[in-house]
Design a protein around this motif. Structure first.
Motif, PDB file in Angstrom:
ATOM      1  N   PRO B  37      29.969  36.659  30.703  1.00 60.03           N
ATOM      2  CA  PRO B  37      31.320  37.186  30.961  1.00 60.03           C
ATOM      3  C   PRO B  37      31.953  36.511  32.171  1.00 60.03           C
ATOM      4  O   PRO B  37      31.295  36.293  33.179  1.00 60.03           O
ATOM      5  CB  PRO B  37      31.077  38.678  31.219  1.00 60.03           C
ATOM      6  CG  PRO B  37      29.627  38.883  31.267  1.00 60.03           C
ATOM      7  CD  PRO B  37      28.931  37.682  30.760  1.00 60.03           C
ATOM      8  N   GLN B  38      33.214  36.165  32.039  1.00 58.75           N
ATOM      9  CA  GLN B  38      33.910  35.443  33.103  1.00 58.75           C
ATOM     10  C   GLN B  38      34.835  36.389  33.856  1.00 58.75           C
ATOM     11  O   GLN B  38      35.232  37.412  33.331  1.00 58.75           O
ATOM     12  CB  GLN B  38      34.770  34.325  32.485  1.00 58.75           C
ATOM     13  CG  GLN B  38      34.005  33.370  31.607  1.00 58.75           C
ATOM     14  CD  GLN B  38      33.435  32.212  32.377  1.00 58.75           C
ATOM     15  OE1 GLN B  38      34.078  31.665  33.254  1.00 58.75           O
ATOM     16  NE2 GLN B  38      32.212  31.829  32.049  1.00 58.75           N
ATOM     17  N   THR B  39      35.165  35.989  35.075  1.00 56.78           N
ATOM     18  CA  THR B  39      36.177  36.725  35.828  1.00 56.78           C
ATOM     19  C   THR B  39      37.539  36.188  35.421  1.00 56.78           C
ATOM     20  O   THR B  39      37.794  34.996  35.526  1.00 56.78           O
ATOM     21  CB  THR B  39      35.973  36.525  37.337  1.00 56.78           C
ATOM     22  OG1 THR B  39      34.667  36.992  37.667  1.00 56.78           O
ATOM     23  CG2 THR B  39      36.994  37.308  38.136  1.00 56.78           C
ATOM     24  N   ILE B  40      38.374  37.067  34.918  1.00 55.83           N
ATOM     25  CA  ILE B  40      39.698  36.627  34.473  1.00 55.83           C
ATOM     26  C   ILE B  40      40.745  37.094  35.482  1.00 55.83           C
ATOM     27  O   ILE B  40      40.856  38.289  35.770  1.00 55.83           O
ATOM     28  CB  ILE B  40      40.006  37.180  33.070  1.00 55.83           C
ATOM     29  CG1 ILE B  40      38.973  36.630  32.072  1.00 55.83           C
ATOM     30  CG2 ILE B  40      41.421  36.816  32.629  1.00 55.83           C
ATOM     31  CD1 ILE B  40      38.741  37.517  30.890  1.00 55.83           C
ATOM     32  N   TYR B  41      41.468  36.143  36.034  1.00 56.53           N
ATOM     33  CA  TYR B  41      42.507  36.471  37.009  1.00 56.53           C
ATOM     34  C   TYR B  41      43.801  36.806  36.280  1.00 56.53           C
ATOM     35  O   TYR B  41      44.174  36.105  35.333  1.00 56.53           O
ATOM     36  CB  TYR B  41      42.737  35.281  37.949  1.00 56.53           C
ATOM     37  CG  TYR B  41      41.567  35.060  38.881  1.00 56.53           C
ATOM     38  CD1 TYR B  41      41.481  35.765  40.080  1.00 56.53           C
ATOM     39  CD2 TYR B  41      40.546  34.180  38.554  1.00 56.53           C
ATOM     40  CE1 TYR B  41      40.406  35.589  40.928  1.00 56.53           C
ATOM     41  CE2 TYR B  41      39.454  34.002  39.409  1.00 56.53           C
ATOM     42  CZ  TYR B  41      39.388  34.707  40.582  1.00 56.53           C
ATOM     43  OH  TYR B  41      38.326  34.553  41.426  1.00 56.53           O
ATOM     44  N   ALA B  42      44.445  37.858  36.735  1.00 52.91           N
ATOM     45  CA  ALA B  42      45.725  38.233  36.130  1.00 52.91           C
ATOM     46  C   ALA B  42      46.774  37.223  36.593  1.00 52.91           C
ATOM     47  O   ALA B  42      47.186  37.235  37.748  1.00 52.91           O
ATOM     48  CB  ALA B  42      46.112  39.646  36.560  1.00 52.91           C
ATOM     49  N   ALA B  43      47.155  36.340  35.697  1.00 56.47           N
ATOM     50  CA  ALA B  43      48.119  35.292  36.049  1.00 56.47           C
ATOM     51  C   ALA B  43      49.528  35.767  35.718  1.00 56.47           C
ATOM     52  O   ALA B  43      49.717  36.660  34.902  1.00 56.47           O
ATOM     53  CB  ALA B  43      47.801  34.016  35.285  1.00 56.47           C
ATOM     54  N   ALA B  44      50.498  35.140  36.368  1.00 53.26           N
ATOM     55  CA  ALA B  44      51.909  35.400  36.079  1.00 53.26           C
ATOM     56  C   ALA B  44      52.239  36.888  36.062  1.00 53.26           C
ATOM     57  O   ALA B  44      52.792  37.408  35.111  1.00 53.26           O
ATOM     58  CB  ALA B  44      52.317  34.744  34.761  1.00 53.26           C
ATOM     59  N   THR B  45      51.875  37.560  37.159  1.00 56.24           N
ATOM     60  CA  THR B  45      52.231  38.971  37.300  1.00 56.24           C
ATOM     61  C   THR B  45      53.748  39.087  37.391  1.00 56.24           C
ATOM     62  O   THR B  45      54.357  40.006  36.844  1.00 56.24           O
ATOM     63  CB  THR B  45      51.548  39.554  38.548  1.00 56.24           C
ATOM     64  OG1 THR B  45      50.141  39.330  38.412  1.00 56.24           O
ATOM     65  CG2 THR B  45      51.813  41.034  38.705  1.00 56.24           C
ATOM     66  N   PHE B  46      54.348  38.127  38.101  1.00 56.81           N
ATOM     67  CA  PHE B  46      55.804  37.958  38.082  1.00 56.81           C
ATOM     68  C   PHE B  46      56.062  36.496  37.722  1.00 56.81           C
ATOM     69  O   PHE B  46      55.200  35.645  37.900  1.00 56.81           O
ATOM     70  CB  PHE B  46      56.413  38.305  39.447  1.00 56.81           C
ATOM     71  CG  PHE B  46      56.291  39.762  39.786  1.00 56.81           C
ATOM     72  CD1 PHE B  46      57.223  40.680  39.340  1.00 56.81           C
ATOM     73  CD2 PHE B  46      55.209  40.219  40.533  1.00 56.81           C
ATOM     74  CE1 PHE B  46      57.091  42.033  39.634  1.00 56.81           C
ATOM     75  CE2 PHE B  46      55.073  41.579  40.831  1.00 56.81           C
ATOM     76  CZ  PHE B  46      56.015  42.480  40.380  1.00 56.81           C
ATOM     77  N   LYS B  47      57.265  36.217  37.228  1.00 58.33           N
ATOM     78  CA  LYS B  47      57.548  34.843  36.835  1.00 58.33           C
ATOM     79  C   LYS B  47      57.804  33.952  38.034  1.00 58.33           C
ATOM     80  O   LYS B  47      57.530  32.767  38.004  1.00 58.33           O
ATOM     81  CB  LYS B  47      58.763  34.794  35.906  1.00 58.33           C
ATOM     82  CG  LYS B  47      58.409  35.163  34.487  1.00 58.33           C
ATOM     83  CD  LYS B  47      59.302  34.450  33.491  1.00 58.33           C
ATOM     84  CE  LYS B  47      59.071  34.952  32.083  1.00 58.33           C
ATOM     85  NZ  LYS B  47      57.785  34.528  31.536  1.00 58.33           N
TER      86      LYS B  47
END
Lengths: 182, 302
Positions: B37-47
């Motif tokens: 399992p990988q750590t997934i970063y929440a990308a593009a929280t805002f544009k």
């Protein structure tokens, strides 16, 4: 009778240890290029996981789409966010079979056809690709290059940027396998 | 003897069956087992790096340069003679650069009170899921503003022209469409207009974005500003001032390397000291401004 069972179990274990019928790597390189004259669009992942079964001549690939690194951070974000939808479809996969003859014992380069199913962005398509394989006792090398059309995998590209992205995306794979230890 | 041999056959059969199962396990499921399992970063929280006026938790990654131009037209209620504000506008432009993935610095200049500004933005926590779980983004922003307008006789020296802004940005991307941000803010002004104005101004920002489509998002941003002497300031002699809280509504349009933001806001200033500290217009009498931010990102990585 008991002896027979014992012998059978024993031979099974021995066979298990000795038979290296699967080769594996988790750092195969996948590179893709959809550059045009207006824009360089190149990305690479060196975290593709792949297995070869030399008894059945089967190959399987799996890569997380978020592992592709771009030169431009914004491009990488758009790749995951707008095109691959990596949250919904985290992996790209290929499951295939080598359909041309291959002699695993020889250590000569062979050019083979691999037929299989490529799944990305939640869409599966059957493809046939040409691969170069160098078999070996403790190491197998494989490289391939093929083209895919994004639209065939349900990846829509808005008309405003369509001219900046190549119609066909070239994918190169470079893998060095070692015997698989489960 | 008979029972014994029957047992053996069953055991043998089971072994064969079991070993068969091991062998026939297909490559695909073996691969799935191998992928940790990988750590997934929440990308593009805002544009963009701004929600509307204020900072969002987004920042430039390493060696990425953001050139931003912002414009706020005049009051819509200034009538047709001023073409509803389009005749006069304020501009702000800035260069913002990612020194590392977690540190961004920027400099800017605004027409509003001829203000220079500089900031540093530090990403402390990033929202992740998968192998590691972190529910929020946490970013610290430090900004300084220098008012260079020389018609204000009170501002006698450089010290009196400075103000300092500290913000903690706490954001969460709830799903692909919805992100919310809470922004506690402290603004210290070295010089304030009257003794009723506090040098330290406390405020809290509420911001959100909702994606309308893959490339278009709706943003709302509001800052509540705590002013204990608000009433006294609005009745002070000789220059009563009524301050309002800034409320802004914007649309993000993303086109490749650009993010285009178009908005309506009751604040004409585009930097924290101005839009949080000195907004004097209000939505209720159409004291609002049409505006836009344009962001163009340049990459300096090989």
């Amino acid at each position: 009778m008991n002896k027979l069972i014992l012998y059978f179990v024993f031979s099974l274990i021995v066979f298990n240890v000795q038979a290296q019928n699967r080769f594996f790597t988790k750092d195969a390189k996948i590179n893709f290029n959809s550059s045009t004259s207006v824009e360089d669009i190149v990305a690479e992942s060196n975290q593709a996981t792949t297995l070869i079964d030399i008894d059945k001549n089967e190959i399987a690939f799996s890569v997380l789409t978020t592992s592709f690194k771009f030169r431009r951070a914004l491009m990488e974000e758009h790749f995951n966010e707008n095109y691959m939808e990596s949250v919904k479809f985290p992996k790209a996969k290929f499951n295939g079979k080598i359909i041309s003859p291959i002699e695993w014992k020889s250590e000569k380069v062979v050019l083979v056809d691999v037929k299989g199913v490529l799944t990305m962005h939640g869409v599966s398509n059957e493809i046939i690709l040409k691969a170069q394989i160098i078999p070996g006792k403790n190491k197998i090398l494989a490289i391939t290059e093929f083209k895919v059309i994004p639209e065939a995998f349900g990846i829509s590209i808005p008309s405003a940027v369509r001219d900046k992205i190549a119609k066909e995306v070239t994918i190169k794979i470079d893998a060095a396998y070692t015997p698989y230890q489960p | 003897m008979k029972i014994n041999s029957l047992k053996s056959v069953i055991i043998l059969g089971l072994i064969v069956l079991f070993s068969n199962q091991v062998w026939s396990q297909d490559l695909d499921s073996l691969l799935d087992k191998e992928i940790k399992p990988q750590t997934i970063y929440a990308a593009a929280t805002f544009k963009a790096t701004r929600i509307v006026n204020g900072h969002s938790v987004e920042q430039m990654k390493k060696k990425q340069l953001d050139f931003r131009i912002s414009h706020r037209f005049g009051d819509i209620n200034s009538g047709s003679y001023n073409l509803y504000g389009l005749d006069n506008g304020l501009i702000h432009f800035s260069l913002e650069y990612g020194l590392t993935d977690w540190l961004e610095v920027g400099i800017g200049r605004s027409t509003y009170q001829k203000t220079f500004d500089g900031f540093a933005k530090v990403s402390i926590l990033r929202q992740t899921s998968g192998a590691k779980n972190m529910p929020i983004h946490l970013t610290y922003l430090f900004s300084t503003e220098y008012i260079s307008l020389n018609t204000d006789t009170l501002m006698k020296n450089a010290y009196s022209r400075m103000s300092y802004i500290h913000q903690i940005l706490i954001a969460r991307k709830f799903n692909e469409s919805l992100s919310l941000q809470l922004t506690p803010t402290v603004i210290h002004r070295n010089l304030v207009p009257t003794e009723l104005d506090k040098n330290d101004l406390l405020a809290i920002g509420l911001g959100g974005r909702y994606k309308l489509s893959k490339r278009i998002a709706l943003n709302v941003e509001y800052y509540y500003v705590y002013r204990p002497n608000e009433k006294a300031i609005s009745q002070s002699i000789p220059t009563p001032v009524k301050y309002y809280n800034p409320l802004s509504i914007g649309i993000d349009i993303e086109t490749g390397g650009h993010v285009f933001q178009i908005m309506l806001t009751n604040s004409q200033a585009m930097r924290e000291g101005g839009f949080i500290g000195k907004t004097t217009e209000t939505w209720s009498n159409m004291g609002i401004h049409l505006g836009f931010n344009i962001s163009r990102v340049f990459s300096f990585t090989k």
